[in-house]
Design a protein around this motif. Structure first.
Motif, PDB file in Angstrom:
ATOM      1  N   ALA A 111       0.815  -1.225   0.000  1.00  0.00           N
ATOM      2  CA  ALA A 111       0.000   0.000   0.000  1.00  0.00           C
ATOM      3  C   ALA A 111       0.844   1.269   0.000  1.00  0.00           C
ATOM      4  O   ALA A 111       0.658   2.158   0.815  1.00  0.00           O
ATOM      5  CB  ALA A 111      -0.973  -0.020   1.177  1.00  0.00           C
ATOM      6  N   VAL A 112       1.773   1.347  -0.940  1.00  0.00           N
ATOM      7  CA  VAL A 112       2.623   2.530  -1.076  1.00  0.00           C
ATOM      8  C   VAL A 112       1.873   3.537  -1.944  1.00  0.00           C
ATOM      9  O   VAL A 112       1.514   3.222  -3.083  1.00  0.00           O
ATOM     10  CB  VAL A 112       3.975   2.187  -1.724  1.00  0.00           C
ATOM     11  CG1 VAL A 112       4.885   3.398  -1.721  1.00  0.00           C
ATOM     12  CG2 VAL A 112       4.633   1.013  -1.018  1.00  0.00           C
ATOM     13  N   HIS A 113       1.645   4.742  -1.419  1.00  0.00           N
ATOM     14  CA  HIS A 113       0.849   5.745  -2.128  1.00  0.00           C
ATOM     15  C   HIS A 113       1.542   7.105  -2.140  1.00  0.00           C
ATOM     16  O   HIS A 113       2.499   7.344  -1.411  1.00  0.00           O
ATOM     17  CB  HIS A 113      -0.522   5.907  -1.457  1.00  0.00           C
ATOM     18  CG  HIS A 113      -1.296   4.648  -1.352  1.00  0.00           C
ATOM     19  ND1 HIS A 113      -1.864   4.023  -2.436  1.00  0.00           N
ATOM     20  CD2 HIS A 113      -1.605   3.876  -0.284  1.00  0.00           C
ATOM     21  CE1 HIS A 113      -2.489   2.934  -2.046  1.00  0.00           C
ATOM     22  NE2 HIS A 113      -2.342   2.810  -0.744  1.00  0.00           N
ATOM     23  N   ASP A 114       1.018   7.988  -2.940  1.00  0.00           N
ATOM     24  CA  ASP A 114       1.345   9.413  -2.970  1.00  0.00           C
ATOM     25  C   ASP A 114       2.837   9.696  -3.039  1.00  0.00           C
ATOM     26  O   ASP A 114       3.539   9.134  -3.869  1.00  0.00           O
ATOM     27  CB  ASP A 114       0.681  10.136  -1.790  1.00  0.00           C
ATOM     28  CG  ASP A 114      -0.831   9.966  -1.790  1.00  0.00           C
ATOM     29  OD1 ASP A 114      -1.414   9.905  -2.893  1.00  0.00           O
ATOM     30  OD2 ASP A 114      -1.427   9.866  -0.701  1.00  0.00           O
ATOM     31  N   THR A 115       3.323  10.554  -2.151  1.00  0.00           N
ATOM     32  CA  THR A 115       4.718  10.994  -2.192  1.00  0.00           C
ATOM     33  C   THR A 115       5.708   9.838  -2.084  1.00  0.00           C
ATOM     34  O   THR A 115       6.661   9.780  -2.864  1.00  0.00           O
ATOM     35  CB  THR A 115       4.985  12.046  -1.092  1.00  0.00           C
ATOM     36  OG1 THR A 115       4.091  13.146  -1.292  1.00  0.00           O
ATOM     37  CG2 THR A 115       6.418  12.542  -1.132  1.00  0.00           C
ATOM     38  N   PRO A 116       5.527   8.894  -1.154  1.00  0.00           N
ATOM     39  CA  PRO A 116       6.476   7.770  -1.113  1.00  0.00           C
ATOM     40  C   PRO A 116       6.505   6.978  -2.424  1.00  0.00           C
ATOM     41  O   PRO A 116       7.578   6.598  -2.894  1.00  0.00           O
ATOM     42  CB  PRO A 116       5.965   6.918   0.056  1.00  0.00           C
ATOM     43  CG  PRO A 116       5.265   7.897   0.945  1.00  0.00           C
ATOM     44  CD  PRO A 116       4.615   8.867  -0.009  1.00  0.00           C
ATOM     45  N   ALA A 117       5.356   6.748  -3.029  1.00  0.00           N
ATOM     46  CA  ALA A 117       5.309   6.010  -4.299  1.00  0.00           C
ATOM     47  C   ALA A 117       6.030   6.789  -5.391  1.00  0.00           C
ATOM     48  O   ALA A 117       6.785   6.207  -6.180  1.00  0.00           O
ATOM     49  CB  ALA A 117       3.864   5.740  -4.706  1.00  0.00           C
ATOM     50  N   ARG A 118       5.820   8.097  -5.447  1.00  0.00           N
ATOM     51  CA  ARG A 118       6.497   8.914  -6.465  1.00  0.00           C
ATOM     52  C   ARG A 118       8.007   8.837  -6.310  1.00  0.00           C
ATOM     53  O   ARG A 118       8.728   8.709  -7.296  1.00  0.00           O
ATOM     54  CB  ARG A 118       6.026  10.369  -6.393  1.00  0.00           C
ATOM     55  CG  ARG A 118       4.727  10.597  -7.120  1.00  0.00           C
ATOM     56  CD  ARG A 118       4.419  12.076  -7.298  1.00  0.00           C
ATOM     57  NE  ARG A 118       4.274  12.812  -6.052  1.00  0.00           N
ATOM     58  CZ  ARG A 118       3.151  12.904  -5.353  1.00  0.00           C
ATOM     59  NH1 ARG A 118       2.063  12.299  -5.780  1.00  0.00           N
ATOM     60  NH2 ARG A 118       3.114  13.598  -4.244  1.00  0.00           N
ATOM     61  N   LEU A 119       8.495   8.916  -5.077  1.00  0.00           N
ATOM     62  CA  LEU A 119       9.937   8.845  -4.837  1.00  0.00           C
ATOM     63  C   LEU A 119      10.495   7.490  -5.286  1.00  0.00           C
ATOM     64  O   LEU A 119      11.527   7.429  -5.949  1.00  0.00           O
ATOM     65  CB  LEU A 119      10.262   9.098  -3.365  1.00  0.00           C
ATOM     66  CG  LEU A 119      11.736   9.044  -2.984  1.00  0.00           C
ATOM     67  CD1 LEU A 119      12.525  10.122  -3.723  1.00  0.00           C
ATOM     68  CD2 LEU A 119      11.896   9.183  -1.479  1.00  0.00           C
ATOM     69  N   LEU A 120       9.810   6.420  -4.933  1.00  0.00           N
ATOM     70  CA  LEU A 120      10.258   5.082  -5.337  1.00  0.00           C
ATOM     71  C   LEU A 120      10.275   4.939  -6.858  1.00  0.00           C
ATOM     72  O   LEU A 120      11.195   4.334  -7.423  1.00  0.00           O
ATOM     73  CB  LEU A 120       9.373   4.008  -4.714  1.00  0.00           C
ATOM     74  CG  LEU A 120       9.486   3.824  -3.201  1.00  0.00           C
ATOM     75  CD1 LEU A 120       8.397   2.892  -2.698  1.00  0.00           C
ATOM     76  CD2 LEU A 120      10.844   3.314  -2.809  1.00  0.00           C
ATOM     77  N   LYS A 121       9.294   5.498  -7.525  1.00  0.00           N
ATOM     78  CA  LYS A 121       9.221   5.395  -8.982  1.00  0.00           C
ATOM     79  C   LYS A 121      10.269   6.271  -9.664  1.00  0.00           C
ATOM     80  O   LYS A 121      10.944   5.829 -10.601  1.00  0.00           O
ATOM     81  CB  LYS A 121       7.820   5.761  -9.469  1.00  0.00           C
ATOM     82  CG  LYS A 121       6.792   4.693  -9.122  1.00  0.00           C
ATOM     83  CD  LYS A 121       5.392   5.112  -9.498  1.00  0.00           C
ATOM     84  CE  LYS A 121       4.384   4.050  -9.075  1.00  0.00           C
ATOM     85  NZ  LYS A 121       3.001   4.455  -9.351  1.00  0.00           N
ATOM     86  N   LEU A 122      10.414   7.514  -9.210  1.00  0.00           N
ATOM     87  CA  LEU A 122      11.376   8.435  -9.824  1.00  0.00           C
ATOM     88  C   LEU A 122      12.813   7.946  -9.713  1.00  0.00           C
ATOM     89  O   LEU A 122      13.623   8.179 -10.600  1.00  0.00           O
ATOM     90  CB  LEU A 122      11.265   9.824  -9.195  1.00  0.00           C
ATOM     91  CG  LEU A 122      10.064  10.659  -9.610  1.00  0.00           C
ATOM     92  CD1 LEU A 122       9.961  11.923  -8.765  1.00  0.00           C
ATOM     93  CD2 LEU A 122      10.154  11.010 -11.082  1.00  0.00           C
TER      94      LEU A 122
END
Length: 120
Positions: free
Chosen positions: A78-89
């Motif tokens: 359940a990784v969402h929002d800012t943490p998910a963006r950081l992991l993806k970037l």
């Protein structure tokens, strides 16, 4: 940041809520390091994680490596929002076991028990 862990049949589920940044990343690393059981998965429920900075990201990367060395695996749920963006970037998203929710992560770890991975 608040942390809460419970043992599962196989592995440990830790819920991380709030923000992980330079002020508490070391505390997160220490706490999660204490949850590691050789050969067992560690599941992180990140549904309540609202912020993750580069130091928090580095904790996850090192934790992932430590678990692999000990025959276990890190699972993020359940990784969402800012943490998910950081992991993806940063490309880390593609290197981790990431699941839509906790139940999916638990199901995945049960499969690991049936088909243990050989150490690299």
């Amino acid at each position: 940041m608040s942390l809460n862990s419970r043992r599962l049949i196989i592995g440990t589920l830790t819920t991380v809520t709030g923000e992980v940044d330079a002020t508490n990343a070391a505390r997160l690393e220490t706490y999660l390091g204490q949850q590691i059981r050789p050969g067992e998965p560690l599941l992180l429920d990140l549904s309540g994680l609202t912020f993750l900075d580069s130091l928090g990201l580095y904790v996850l990367i090192r934790l992932n490596a430590a678990l692999h060395e000990q025959g276990g695996a890190l699972h993020l749920a359940a990784v969402h929002d800012t943490p998910a963006r950081l992991l993806k970037l940063t490309g880390v998203w593609m290197t981790m076991n990431i699941h839509a929710g906790v139940q999916q992560a638990i199901t995945s770890t049960q499969g690991e028990r049936l088909h243990p991975q050989e150490p690299a």
